[in-house]
Design a protein around this motif. Structure first.
Motif, PDB file in Angstrom:
ATOM      1  N   ILE A  41       0.266   1.952  -1.481  1.00 21.33           N
ATOM      2  CA  ILE A  41       0.439   2.734  -0.256  1.00 21.33           C
ATOM      3  C   ILE A  41       1.414   3.864  -0.517  1.00 21.33           C
ATOM      4  O   ILE A  41       1.185   5.016  -0.121  1.00 21.33           O
ATOM      5  N   ALA A  42       2.513   3.568  -1.189  1.00 23.89           N
ATOM      6  CA  ALA A  42       3.531   4.580  -1.504  1.00 23.89           C
ATOM      7  C   ALA A  42       2.915   5.706  -2.323  1.00 23.89           C
ATOM      8  O   ALA A  42       3.157   6.885  -2.054  1.00 23.89           O
ATOM      9  N   SER A  43       2.101   5.343  -3.287  1.00 26.37           N
ATOM     10  CA  SER A  43       1.463   6.343  -4.145  1.00 26.37           C
ATOM     11  C   SER A  43       0.508   7.234  -3.349  1.00 26.37           C
ATOM     12  O   SER A  43       0.514   8.449  -3.484  1.00 26.37           O
ATOM     13  N   ARG A  44      -0.297   6.621  -2.501  1.00 30.06           N
ATOM     14  CA  ARG A  44      -1.295   7.381  -1.734  1.00 30.06           C
ATOM     15  C   ARG A  44      -0.672   8.287  -0.675  1.00 30.06           C
ATOM     16  O   ARG A  44      -1.209   9.342  -0.383  1.00 30.06           O
ATOM     17  N   LEU A  45       0.453   7.856  -0.102  1.00 31.62           N
ATOM     18  CA  LEU A  45       1.086   8.640   0.955  1.00 31.62           C
ATOM     19  C   LEU A  45       2.253   9.486   0.443  1.00 31.62           C
ATOM     20  O   LEU A  45       2.953  10.111   1.234  1.00 31.62           O
ATOM     21  N   ASN A  46       2.449   9.487  -0.861  1.00 26.59           N
ATOM     22  CA  ASN A  46       3.560  10.231  -1.475  1.00 26.59           C
ATOM     23  C   ASN A  46       4.899   9.827  -0.880  1.00 26.59           C
ATOM     24  O   ASN A  46       5.712  10.666  -0.484  1.00 26.59           O
ATOM     25  N   LYS A  76      -2.290  -1.444   4.662  1.00 30.82           N
ATOM     26  CA  LYS A  76      -1.910  -2.786   4.221  1.00 30.82           C
ATOM     27  C   LYS A  76      -2.889  -3.833   4.753  1.00 30.82           C
ATOM     28  O   LYS A  76      -3.425  -4.642   4.003  1.00 30.82           O
ATOM     29  N   MET A  77      -3.134  -3.827   6.066  1.00 34.55           N
ATOM     30  CA  MET A  77      -3.919  -4.885   6.697  1.00 34.55           C
ATOM     31  C   MET A  77      -5.425  -4.726   6.484  1.00 34.55           C
ATOM     32  O   MET A  77      -6.111  -5.679   6.162  1.00 34.55           O
ATOM     33  N   GLN A  78      -5.937  -3.526   6.718  1.00 35.07           N
ATOM     34  CA  GLN A  78      -7.386  -3.354   6.694  1.00 35.07           C
ATOM     35  C   GLN A  78      -7.937  -3.074   5.302  1.00 35.07           C
ATOM     36  O   GLN A  78      -9.071  -3.417   4.996  1.00 35.07           O
ATOM     37  N   TYR A  79      -7.123  -2.424   4.456  1.00 35.26           N
ATOM     38  CA  TYR A  79      -7.620  -2.084   3.129  1.00 35.26           C
ATOM     39  C   TYR A  79      -6.977  -2.923   2.037  1.00 35.26           C
ATOM     40  O   TYR A  79      -7.329  -2.804   0.879  1.00 35.26           O
ATOM     41  N   GLY A  80      -6.009  -3.775   2.406  1.00 33.55           N
ATOM     42  CA  GLY A  80      -5.415  -4.708   1.470  1.00 33.55           C
ATOM     43  C   GLY A  80      -4.617  -4.082   0.342  1.00 33.55           C
ATOM     44  O   GLY A  80      -4.485  -4.668  -0.723  1.00 33.55           O
ATOM     45  N   LEU A  81      -4.090  -2.879   0.568  1.00 39.62           N
ATOM     46  CA  LEU A  81      -3.320  -2.216  -0.476  1.00 39.62           C
ATOM     47  C   LEU A  81      -1.925  -2.818  -0.584  1.00 39.62           C
ATOM     48  O   LEU A  81      -1.352  -3.275   0.393  1.00 39.62           O
TER      49      LEU A  81
END
Length: 171
Positions: free
Chosen positions: A142-147, A132-137
């Motif tokens: 985030i939910a999609s990338r971390l399943n 969230k903070m460093q990559y601005g997702l």
């Protein structure tokens, strides 16, 4: 699983895992390294898999976390703390232009403090907060990338921020 079956698993899932790793790194060679590392981790823990139907999701999760860990370690490796040579110009700057330089130094010191404090959080909180903070997702990304479910990400972000505030207030 024996070596022949593992070779089949590799053939079946390697391209998708490469795509996942590439989404994080945007580098072909690093993505290949991450996929290899992911398969090594999976091979070591293959005996813990109970449902072969979920093997693809399990491998995807390993690859995602390996890519995130790799990005974190790369960021740390290339990150250098502020040294005194960088602080020296602050003493020579006049009052009129000093506020922007001073603000930049304060912001950088605050970022260093937060970076050190994030390491005190649990790994699941670190993952979502860094994305969230460093990559601005966004939460959905985030939910999609971390399943994960979007609600889980929102809860983890809330709890991570709350713990981070407590750590910063205590320190």
């Amino acid at each position: 699983m024996n070596a022949v079956n593992f070779n089949e698993v590799y053939s079946k899932h390697a391209k998708r895992l490469y795509y996942i790793a590439y989404q994080y790194t945007r580098d072909e060679f690093l993505a290949e390294d991450i996929v290899q590392e992911s398969f090594l981790k999976a091979y070591r823990k293959l005996d813990t898999v109970e449902d072969n139907g979920k093997l693809g999701a399990w491998l995807s999760a390993i690859t995602t976390r390996t890519a995130i860990d790799f990005l974190r370690s790369e960021k740390r490796r290339h990150w250098t703390p502020m040294d005194y040579a960088e602080l020296e110009p602050l003493h020579c700057v006049g009052a009129s232009s000093g506020s922007s330089t001073e603000e930049a130094a304060v912001i950088r010191l605050f970022q260093e403090e937060i970076g050190g404090s994030i390491e005190n959080l649990s790994k699941e909180f670190q993952e979502v907060l860094i994305l969230k903070m460093q990559y601005g997702l966004k939460e959905t990304e985030i939910a999609s990338r971390l399943n994960l479910k979007s609600a889980t990400v929102k809860t983890r972000l809330y709890r991570a921020r709350k713990q981070l505030r407590q750590i910063l207030a205590a320190g």
